[in-house]
Design a protein around this motif. Structure first.
Motif, PDB file in Angstrom:
ATOM      1  N   ASP A  30       3.216  19.021  -8.827  1.00 30.26           N
ATOM      2  CA  ASP A  30       4.459  18.391  -9.261  1.00 30.26           C
ATOM      3  C   ASP A  30       5.656  19.254  -8.875  1.00 30.26           C
ATOM      4  O   ASP A  30       5.514  20.373  -8.373  1.00 30.26           O
ATOM      5  CB  ASP A  30       4.453  18.139 -10.778  1.00 30.26           C
ATOM      6  CG  ASP A  30       4.107  19.384 -11.582  1.00 30.26           C
ATOM      7  OD1 ASP A  30       4.447  20.497 -11.125  1.00 30.26           O
ATOM      8  OD2 ASP A  30       3.499  19.258 -12.655  1.00 30.26           O
ATOM      9  N   TYR A  31       6.828  18.699  -9.116  1.00 26.36           N
ATOM     10  CA  TYR A  31       8.067  19.388  -8.747  1.00 26.36           C
ATOM     11  C   TYR A  31       8.199  20.721  -9.469  1.00 26.36           C
ATOM     12  O   TYR A  31       8.578  21.737  -8.863  1.00 26.36           O
ATOM     13  CB  TYR A  31       9.272  18.498  -9.069  1.00 26.36           C
ATOM     14  CG  TYR A  31      10.593  19.221  -8.944  1.00 26.36           C
ATOM     15  CD1 TYR A  31      11.225  19.347  -7.707  1.00 26.36           C
ATOM     16  CD2 TYR A  31      11.199  19.801 -10.062  1.00 26.36           C
ATOM     17  CE1 TYR A  31      12.428  20.024  -7.585  1.00 26.36           C
ATOM     18  CE2 TYR A  31      12.398  20.481  -9.946  1.00 26.36           C
ATOM     19  CZ  TYR A  31      13.015  20.592  -8.711  1.00 26.36           C
ATOM     20  OH  TYR A  31      14.195  21.272  -8.598  1.00 26.36           O
ATOM     21  N   ASP A  32       7.913  20.737 -10.768  1.00 29.48           N
ATOM     22  CA  ASP A  32       8.076  21.967 -11.544  1.00 29.48           C
ATOM     23  C   ASP A  32       7.209  23.094 -10.994  1.00 29.48           C
ATOM     24  O   ASP A  32       7.638  24.253 -10.944  1.00 29.48           O
ATOM     25  CB  ASP A  32       7.735  21.717 -13.014  1.00 29.48           C
ATOM     26  CG  ASP A  32       8.809  20.902 -13.724  1.00 29.48           C
ATOM     27  OD1 ASP A  32       9.970  20.932 -13.267  1.00 29.48           O
ATOM     28  OD2 ASP A  32       8.490  20.235 -14.725  1.00 29.48           O
ATOM     29  N   SER A  33       5.985  22.767 -10.593  1.00 31.61           N
ATOM     30  CA  SER A  33       5.097  23.791 -10.042  1.00 31.61           C
ATOM     31  C   SER A  33       5.658  24.364  -8.744  1.00 31.61           C
ATOM     32  O   SER A  33       5.641  25.584  -8.523  1.00 31.61           O
ATOM     33  CB  SER A  33       3.706  23.203  -9.794  1.00 31.61           C
ATOM     34  OG  SER A  33       3.099  22.781 -10.994  1.00 31.61           O
ATOM     35  N   ARG A  35       8.816  24.341  -7.789  1.00 30.06           N
ATOM     36  CA  ARG A  35      10.040  25.103  -8.089  1.00 30.06           C
ATOM     37  C   ARG A  35       9.693  26.465  -8.680  1.00 30.06           C
ATOM     38  O   ARG A  35      10.321  27.477  -8.330  1.00 30.06           O
ATOM     39  CB  ARG A  35      10.904  24.308  -9.071  1.00 30.06           C
ATOM     40  CG  ARG A  35      12.268  24.942  -9.324  1.00 30.06           C
ATOM     41  CD  ARG A  35      13.125  24.868  -8.083  1.00 30.06           C
ATOM     42  NE  ARG A  35      14.423  25.492  -8.287  1.00 30.06           N
ATOM     43  CZ  ARG A  35      14.896  26.489  -7.552  1.00 30.06           C
ATOM     44  NH1 ARG A  35      14.161  26.982  -6.560  1.00 30.06           N
ATOM     45  NH2 ARG A  35      16.088  26.992  -7.773  1.00 30.06           N
ATOM     46  N   ASN A  36       8.708  26.518  -9.549  1.00 30.56           N
ATOM     47  CA  ASN A  36       8.313  27.799 -10.137  1.00 30.56           C
ATOM     48  C   ASN A  36       7.769  28.750  -9.077  1.00 30.56           C
ATOM     49  O   ASN A  36       8.033  29.957  -9.117  1.00 30.56           O
ATOM     50  CB  ASN A  36       7.267  27.571 -11.231  1.00 30.56           C
ATOM     51  CG  ASN A  36       7.852  26.927 -12.466  1.00 30.56           C
ATOM     52  OD1 ASN A  36       9.047  27.038 -12.739  1.00 30.56           O
ATOM     53  ND2 ASN A  36       7.016  26.238 -13.230  1.00 30.56           N
ATOM     54  N   HIS A  53      15.706  30.262 -15.176  1.00 33.23           N
ATOM     55  CA  HIS A  53      15.446  28.832 -15.046  1.00 33.23           C
ATOM     56  C   HIS A  53      14.496  28.386 -16.155  1.00 33.23           C
ATOM     57  O   HIS A  53      13.459  29.005 -16.390  1.00 33.23           O
ATOM     58  CB  HIS A  53      14.827  28.551 -13.673  1.00 33.23           C
ATOM     59  CG  HIS A  53      14.473  27.114 -13.443  1.00 33.23           C
ATOM     60  ND1 HIS A  53      15.416  26.126 -13.286  1.00 33.23           N
ATOM     61  CD2 HIS A  53      13.266  26.495 -13.349  1.00 33.23           C
ATOM     62  CE1 HIS A  53      14.817  24.969 -13.099  1.00 33.23           C
ATOM     63  NE2 HIS A  53      13.508  25.160 -13.137  1.00 33.23           N
ATOM     64  N   GLN A  54      14.856  27.325 -16.863  1.00 35.65           N
ATOM     65  CA  GLN A  54      14.082  26.822 -18.002  1.00 35.65           C
ATOM     66  C   GLN A  54      13.955  27.851 -19.126  1.00 35.65           C
ATOM     67  O   GLN A  54      13.077  27.729 -19.988  1.00 35.65           O
ATOM     68  CB  GLN A  54      12.683  26.381 -17.557  1.00 35.65           C
ATOM     69  CG  GLN A  54      12.658  25.193 -16.619  1.00 35.65           C
ATOM     70  CD  GLN A  54      13.131  23.907 -17.293  1.00 35.65           C
ATOM     71  OE1 GLN A  54      12.860  23.675 -18.462  1.00 35.65           O
ATOM     72  NE2 GLN A  54      13.848  23.079 -16.555  1.00 35.65           N
ATOM     73  N   THR A 127       2.919  25.803 -14.084  1.00 35.18           N
ATOM     74  CA  THR A 127       4.047  25.743 -15.008  1.00 35.18           C
ATOM     75  C   THR A 127       3.773  26.675 -16.180  1.00 35.18           C
ATOM     76  O   THR A 127       2.754  27.364 -16.225  1.00 35.18           O
ATOM     77  CB  THR A 127       4.268  24.310 -15.524  1.00 35.18           C
ATOM     78  OG1 THR A 127       3.132  23.915 -16.312  1.00 35.18           O
ATOM     79  CG2 THR A 127       4.452  23.331 -14.370  1.00 35.18           C
ATOM     80  N   ASN A 169       9.339  30.703 -22.720  1.00 34.31           N
ATOM     81  CA  ASN A 169       9.792  29.330 -22.528  1.00 34.31           C
ATOM     82  C   ASN A 169      10.762  28.964 -23.643  1.00 34.31           C
ATOM     83  O   ASN A 169      10.536  29.302 -24.807  1.00 34.31           O
ATOM     84  CB  ASN A 169       8.603  28.364 -22.530  1.00 34.31           C
ATOM     85  CG  ASN A 169       8.965  26.990 -22.000  1.00 34.31           C
ATOM     86  OD1 ASN A 169       9.669  26.238 -22.660  1.00 34.31           O
ATOM     87  ND2 ASN A 169       8.500  26.665 -20.810  1.00 34.31           N
ATOM     88  N   ASN A 240      19.251  14.725 -15.108  1.00 34.41           N
ATOM     89  CA  ASN A 240      18.233  15.579 -14.501  1.00 34.41           C
ATOM     90  C   ASN A 240      17.433  14.764 -13.493  1.00 34.41           C
ATOM     91  O   ASN A 240      17.796  13.637 -13.149  1.00 34.41           O
ATOM     92  CB  ASN A 240      17.333  16.195 -15.578  1.00 34.41           C
ATOM     93  CG  ASN A 240      16.564  15.144 -16.362  1.00 34.41           C
ATOM     94  OD1 ASN A 240      16.588  13.956 -16.038  1.00 34.41           O
ATOM     95  ND2 ASN A 240      15.878  15.583 -17.409  1.00 34.41           N
TER      96      ASN A 240
END
Length: 369
Positions: A30-33, A35-36, A53-54, A127, A169, A240
């Motif tokens: 996914d996108y979050d993975s 981006r991380n 970030h986050q 994530t 987090n 978002n």
């Protein structure tokens, strides 16, 4: 190695096999993975622009050394998956000890938690979910000990776990109202006794001070500092990636529909039936709650709080971590036959309905229509 440790180890090997199966040939899901992974590479190269970030600086700082050692995203995915296995072991050990489960029951509990559809899927991405559950298990254990054996030592130990969670987090900020509710319910005055409140406050702000100095030394603009990231998350004015604006959206049935569609129906059944089936255990000795009551407060408070916010499946990690040990430990204590029946029903549900495959191959909605 005694029998309890051996059986738990074997159960965790099964969980690890499920989490790691086919992962070497899988892309980031996914996108979050993705981006991380990008941010971890930046931090490893000394670029701290997106460190907060986050609101998760500790996540990136922990994984950056693996990039220095030459690890690609597959290595980090595997490490993150093993963190999720450690989280299952930590949670099962805590519940097994406090509920006085046998060695076989504790191993069964680890399998019960470790084969949950959502926790399995979230343990295969890159994530914060895996680390969230691990730190949350530590916080659950530490704060339960604070309630059962009130002392400065147990209080500060719980504060350290909360500090680690907030550093890992931003969602750990949601635990603070629940902890405040527990303190008010307990009413033993420990937090306000002999400067304990100042010590807890110092522990919680320590990472903000240290990383604030690091941000200043790195020359980050103010909008990239940790508190500014929180402000951006709360006062978000632009949509978002999911098209959402702001953080509040009331929907009390979101997770009910989510559990119905993507999880075992046992979890939803537990949340609905437990207050009736175990009302005596839930509502006695509220100032020093038993394990079932303790996990119930966490689970229902998370469910109520998340019903007020913009919904995402990631919020289900917290609820699952509370509800499944609650279900299995309660059944193990009072209904031994049903305990094992629950686990086998869970397994058969995943195998026969294909819920795992359905979850992993469908794009989940961020908000329910």
């Amino acid at each position: 190695m005694n029998q309890r440790s051996l059986l738990l180890f074997l159960a965790l090997l099964v969980v690890a096999a499920v989490r790691l199966y086919g992962l070497a040939g899988a892309a980031l899901p996914d996108y979050d993975s993705v981006r991380n992974w990008q941010i971890v590479q930046e931090v490893a190269a000394g670029n701290l622009t997106h460190l907060f970030h986050q609101g998760a600086p500790l996540f990136y700082l922990i994984f950056a050394p693996f990039v220095w050692l030459g690890g690609n995203f597959h290595v980090l995915q595997h490490v993150n998956s093993l963190v999720s296995v450690a989280a299952v072991g930590s949670l099962a050990t805590f519940v097994g000890r406090e509920a006085r489960l046998s060695a076989w029951e504790t191993a069964g509990l680890a399998l019960f938690i470790g084969t949950a559809v959502f926790l399995t899927f979230s343990g295969r991405d890159f994530t914060m979910n895996s680390g969230n559950v691990l730190v949350f298990a530590g916080l659950l254990r530490a704060y339960y000990h604070r309630l059962q054996a009130p002392s400065r030592q147990t209080l500060l130990r719980a504060a350290v776990w909360l500090m680690l969670g907030i550093s890992f987090n931003y969602r750990f900020l949601f635990t603070i109202p629940i902890l405040v509710a527990f303190e008010l319910l307990t009413a033993d005055g420990l937090l306000l006794r002999r400067g304990n409140a100042w010590r807890v406050f110092a522990i919680l702000v320590a990472p903000f001070v240290v990383l604030g100095l690091v941000s200043w030394a790195a020359g980050l603009p103010l909008q990239r500092h940790w508190p500014a990231v929180y402000y951006g998350l709360i006062m978000r004015g632009e949509p978002n990636l999911a098209g959402n604006v702001g953080i509040f959206r009331f929907d009390v049935l979101y997770y009910a529909y989510f559990m119905r569609d993507f999880e075992s129906p046992l979890v939803l059944l537990t949340l609905l039936a437990a207050p009736v089936m175990w009302r005596r255990e839930l509502f006695q000795q509220l100032r020093q709650p038993n394990l079932v009551c303790y996990l119930a407060v966490w689970g229902y408070c998370f469910l109520a709080g998340m019903s007020l916010l913009i919904k995402a499946p990631a919020g289900f990690c917290w609820l699952t971590a509370c509800s499944m040990p609650w279900l299995s430990s309660a059944c193990a204590n009072w209904f031994p036959v049903k305990y094992w029946a629950c686990w086998w029903c869970w397994l058969l549900d995943s195998m026969c309905t294909g819920s795992s495959a359905k979850y992993m191959h469908m794009r989940l909605p961020i908000t329910r229509k």
